[in-house]
Design a protein around this motif. Structure first.
Motif, PDB file in Angstrom:
ATOM      1  N   ARG A  99       0.864  -1.185   0.000  1.00  0.00           N
ATOM      2  CA  ARG A  99       0.000   0.000   0.000  1.00  0.00           C
ATOM      3  C   ARG A  99       0.899   1.233   0.000  1.00  0.00           C
ATOM      4  NH1 ARG A  99      -3.800  -1.591   5.169  1.00  0.00           N
ATOM      5  NH2 ARG A  99      -4.183  -3.762   4.548  1.00  0.00           N
ATOM      6  N   ALA A 100       0.549   2.214  -0.817  1.00  0.00           N
ATOM      7  CA  ALA A 100       1.417   3.381  -0.946  1.00  0.00           C
ATOM      8  C   ALA A 100       0.579   4.639  -1.125  1.00  0.00           C
ATOM      9  CB  ALA A 100       2.369   3.191  -2.124  1.00  0.00           C
ATOM     10  N   ALA A 101       1.263   5.783  -1.059  1.00  0.00           N
ATOM     11  CA  ALA A 101       0.598   7.071  -1.239  1.00  0.00           C
ATOM     12  C   ALA A 101       1.541   8.045  -1.933  1.00  0.00           C
ATOM     13  CB  ALA A 101       0.144   7.640   0.106  1.00  0.00           C
ATOM     14  N   ALA A 102       0.981   8.866  -2.815  1.00  0.00           N
ATOM     15  CA  ALA A 102       1.711   9.969  -3.450  1.00  0.00           C
ATOM     16  C   ALA A 102       0.805  11.181  -3.382  1.00  0.00           C
ATOM     17  CB  ALA A 102       2.064   9.632  -4.897  1.00  0.00           C
ATOM     18  N   VAL A 103       1.211  12.182  -2.615  1.00  0.00           N
ATOM     19  CA  VAL A 103       0.348  13.330  -2.317  1.00  0.00           C
ATOM     20  C   VAL A 103       0.979  14.612  -2.826  1.00  0.00           C
ATOM     21  CG1 VAL A 103      -0.756  14.662  -0.485  1.00  0.00           C
ATOM     22  CG2 VAL A 103      -0.612  12.166  -0.298  1.00  0.00           C
ATOM     23  N   ALA A 104       0.200  15.383  -3.584  1.00  0.00           N
ATOM     24  CA  ALA A 104       0.659  16.649  -4.149  1.00  0.00           C
ATOM     25  C   ALA A 104       0.199  17.815  -3.282  1.00  0.00           C
ATOM     26  CB  ALA A 104       0.114  16.813  -5.566  1.00  0.00           C
ATOM     27  N   VAL A 105       1.104  18.770  -3.060  1.00  0.00           N
ATOM     28  CA  VAL A 105       0.784  19.973  -2.292  1.00  0.00           C
ATOM     29  C   VAL A 105       1.491  21.165  -2.934  1.00  0.00           C
ATOM     30  CG1 VAL A 105       0.556  18.697  -0.117  1.00  0.00           C
ATOM     31  CG2 VAL A 105       2.741  19.731  -0.692  1.00  0.00           C
ATOM     32  N   ASN A 106       0.999  22.352  -2.622  1.00  0.00           N
ATOM     33  CA  ASN A 106       1.712  23.569  -2.991  1.00  0.00           C
ATOM     34  C   ASN A 106       1.510  24.627  -1.917  1.00  0.00           C
ATOM     35  OD1 ASN A 106       3.351  25.202  -4.776  1.00  0.00           O
ATOM     36  ND2 ASN A 106       1.496  26.354  -5.210  1.00  0.00           N
ATOM     37  N   ASN A 107       0.278  25.170  -1.818  1.00  0.00           N
ATOM     38  CA  ASN A 107      -0.005  26.145  -0.770  1.00  0.00           C
ATOM     39  C   ASN A 107      -0.342  25.499   0.570  1.00  0.00           C
ATOM     40  OD1 ASN A 107       0.277  28.311  -2.563  1.00  0.00           O
ATOM     41  ND2 ASN A 107      -1.860  28.171  -3.210  1.00  0.00           N
ATOM     42  N   THR A 108      -0.514  24.199   0.566  1.00  0.00           N
ATOM     43  CA  THR A 108      -0.897  23.495   1.788  1.00  0.00           C
ATOM     44  C   THR A 108       0.078  23.807   2.919  1.00  0.00           C
ATOM     45  OG1 THR A 108      -1.861  21.692   0.513  1.00  0.00           O
ATOM     46  CG2 THR A 108      -1.296  21.225   2.797  1.00  0.00           C
ATOM     47  N   GLY A 109      -0.467  24.228   4.039  1.00  0.00           N
ATOM     48  CA  GLY A 109       0.356  24.508   5.211  1.00  0.00           C
ATOM     49  C   GLY A 109       0.907  25.905   5.288  1.00  0.00           C
ATOM     50  N   ALA A 110       0.760  26.717   4.220  1.00  0.00           N
ATOM     51  CA  ALA A 110       1.343  28.062   4.235  1.00  0.00           C
ATOM     52  C   ALA A 110       0.719  28.927   5.318  1.00  0.00           C
ATOM     53  CB  ALA A 110       1.177  28.717   2.866  1.00  0.00           C
ATOM     54  N   ALA A 111      -0.607  28.887   5.429  1.00  0.00           N
ATOM     55  CA  ALA A 111      -1.282  29.683   6.459  1.00  0.00           C
ATOM     56  C   ALA A 111      -0.915  29.189   7.857  1.00  0.00           C
ATOM     57  CB  ALA A 111      -2.794  29.638   6.251  1.00  0.00           C
ATOM     58  N   LEU A 112      -0.791  27.867   7.994  1.00  0.00           N
ATOM     59  CA  LEU A 112      -0.407  27.304   9.293  1.00  0.00           C
ATOM     60  C   LEU A 112       1.007  27.721   9.668  1.00  0.00           C
ATOM     61  CD1 LEU A 112      -0.836  25.380  11.700  1.00  0.00           C
ATOM     62  CD2 LEU A 112      -0.050  23.512  10.226  1.00  0.00           C
ATOM     63  N   LEU A 113       1.930  27.697   8.707  1.00  0.00           N
ATOM     64  CA  LEU A 113       3.305  28.113   8.990  1.00  0.00           C
ATOM     65  C   LEU A 113       3.355  29.575   9.429  1.00  0.00           C
ATOM     66  CD1 LEU A 113       5.275  26.393   6.078  1.00  0.00           C
ATOM     67  CD2 LEU A 113       5.231  25.733   8.481  1.00  0.00           C
ATOM     68  N   GLU A 114       2.559  30.408   8.787  1.00  0.00           N
ATOM     69  CA  GLU A 114       2.503  31.810   9.192  1.00  0.00           C
ATOM     70  C   GLU A 114       2.002  31.933  10.629  1.00  0.00           C
ATOM     71  OE1 GLU A 114       0.855  35.720   7.017  1.00  0.00           O
ATOM     72  OE2 GLU A 114      -0.734  34.372   7.717  1.00  0.00           O
ATOM     73  N   GLU A 115       0.978  31.173  10.962  1.00  0.00           N
ATOM     74  CA  GLU A 115       0.420  31.204  12.327  1.00  0.00           C
ATOM     75  C   GLU A 115       1.459  30.739  13.347  1.00  0.00           C
ATOM     76  OE1 GLU A 115      -2.933  28.747  14.867  1.00  0.00           O
ATOM     77  OE2 GLU A 115      -3.226  29.008  12.712  1.00  0.00           O
ATOM     78  N   LEU A 116       2.190  29.666  13.024  1.00  0.00           N
ATOM     79  CA  LEU A 116       3.199  29.156  13.950  1.00  0.00           C
ATOM     80  C   LEU A 116       4.355  30.146  14.091  1.00  0.00           C
ATOM     81  CD1 LEU A 116       3.294  25.396  12.880  1.00  0.00           C
ATOM     82  CD2 LEU A 116       2.205  26.375  14.901  1.00  0.00           C
ATOM     83  N   ASP A 117       4.731  30.786  12.988  1.00  0.00           N
ATOM     84  CA  ASP A 117       5.778  31.813  13.059  1.00  0.00           C
ATOM     85  C   ASP A 117       5.380  32.930  14.017  1.00  0.00           C
ATOM     86  OD1 ASP A 117       7.474  30.521  11.354  1.00  0.00           O
ATOM     87  OD2 ASP A 117       6.924  31.681   9.582  1.00  0.00           O
ATOM     88  N   HIS A 118       4.153  33.395  13.914  1.00  0.00           N
ATOM     89  CA  HIS A 118       3.676  34.467  14.786  1.00  0.00           C
ATOM     90  C   HIS A 118       3.635  34.015  16.241  1.00  0.00           C
ATOM     91  CE1 HIS A 118       1.493  36.687  11.262  1.00  0.00           C
ATOM     92  NE2 HIS A 118       2.801  36.786  11.212  1.00  0.00           N
ATOM     93  N   THR A 119       3.266  32.742  16.464  1.00  0.00           N
ATOM     94  CA  THR A 119       3.256  32.207  17.829  1.00  0.00           C
ATOM     95  C   THR A 119       4.654  32.219  18.428  1.00  0.00           C
ATOM     96  OG1 THR A 119       1.337  30.796  17.370  1.00  0.00           O
ATOM     97  CG2 THR A 119       2.730  30.181  19.243  1.00  0.00           C
TER      98      THR A 119
END
Length: 317
Positions: free
Chosen positions: A80-100
């Motif tokens: 069983r395997a997975a191949a997942v595509a992302v680009n903007n995923t997590g960008a808003a979260l990273l900004e939130e964590l940076d501010h924290t």
């Protein structure tokens, strides 16, 4: 380069305004608060504190695996395997964590959110959900990543490294400070894929190819690059996800020259687009019903010059 063929046995989509695969080809609607009900899509414990994009991916994967019946569960864990595509995923979260971190220090970071600083954590959580012990890859690039994930999955299946692959794309809306336009992509698409040989291609089969078109010479080189990618016998319909960059413009003009050889559907790709639209088109084309097999294609191009093409044979249903 052609890297093999995949059979598609299950489809899953989570996106604003879309109720199922049959609605995937409808124009994308603007992301609005509350469009996704995690308590409905992911009943049970352990999901509430996950980032939104992770919830989208898990919900779409459940739909795809369920749509394929028990095929994924019958596959050996190490196949069983997975191949997942992302680009903007997590960008808003990273900004939130940076501010924290800047306001309160690293000790104030959420234990449930901080692992998702790594983009691969989204696909990692998918592996936990479906007991995947085979390969798990994250493809990170604008626009073309979803079709690139299909290409990687086909290559792995051809090499015998997987018996079933969840190929997905997931995006989360950018924060207000990050977004420059009125709409950004949000949601997830997952296809349950298997080797085409000996598999039940419920929805059909798929091949993927890739190329590079130099943005500085896009107009002059478009025919030389796109011609071999599409082939001498174009499919009956090509859905092209293109922006207004030199690469997108050159690709659109080349497609115009195909004349009556095939139907061309251009899907505008706005600034800051993620990678969801091309794989969403793939899923939507597979979901259409036809009395006989039909050939379709999805072409995607980024301003940076990456080109990807998925060629589909849609099974009659």
């Amino acid at each position: 380069m052609n890297t093999g063929e995949l059979a598609v046995a299950g489809l899953g989509i989570v996106a604003p305004g879309v109720l199922g695969p049959e609605g995937a080809l409808a124009p994308a609607v603007e992301v609005s608060p509350g469009w996704f009900r995690a308590d409905v899509a992911l009943p049970g414990r352990g999901y509430r504190r996950l980032p939104d994009a992770c919830k989208y991916l898990l919900a779409a994967s459940r739909l795809a695996v369920g749509d394929a019946g028990d095929r994924f569960a019958r596959t050996e864990r190490n196949l069983r395997a997975a191949a997942v595509a992302v680009n903007n995923t997590g960008a808003a979260l990273l900004e939130e964590l940076d501010h924290t971190i800047m306001r309160e220090g690293a000790d104030a970071m959420s234990p449930s959110s901080s692992p998702f600083i790594a983009m691969s954590s989204f696909a990692g959580r998918l592996s936990m959900e479906h007991d995947i012990t085979g390969f798990n890859l994250t493809v990170n690039s604008p626009v073309t990543a979803g079709i690139e994930a299909l290409r990687i999955a086909a290559r792995a299946v051809a090499a015998g490294r997987a018996g079933a692959v969840l190929v997905g794309a997931v995006e989360e809306a950018l924060s207000p400070s990050q977004a420059t336009g009125p709409r950004t992509e949000a949601g997830a698409v997952v296809l349950h894929c298997e080797p085409a040989v000996g598999a039940s291609a419920r929805y059909g089969t798929c091949r993927a190819r890739g190329a590079f078109l130099d943005p500085g010479a896009a107009a002059a080189e478009a025919a030389a690059v796109l011609g071999p990618l599409v082939g001498e016998d174009p499919p009956g319909r090509i859905d092209a996800v293109l922006d207004d960059s030199p690469v997108g413009t050159a690709a659109a003009r080349w497609l115009d020259r195909l004349g009556g050889a095939c139907e061309v559907v251009v899907v505008p790709s706005p600034a800051q687009a993620g990678c969801l639209a091309p794989l969403r088109r793939v899923l939507g084309l597979f979901a259409q019903e036809h009395p006989a097999p039909v050939r379709r294609a999805v072409l995607a191009a980024s301003a940076q010059g990456t080109i990807a093409c998925a060629e589909l044979t849609v099974a009659p249903r």
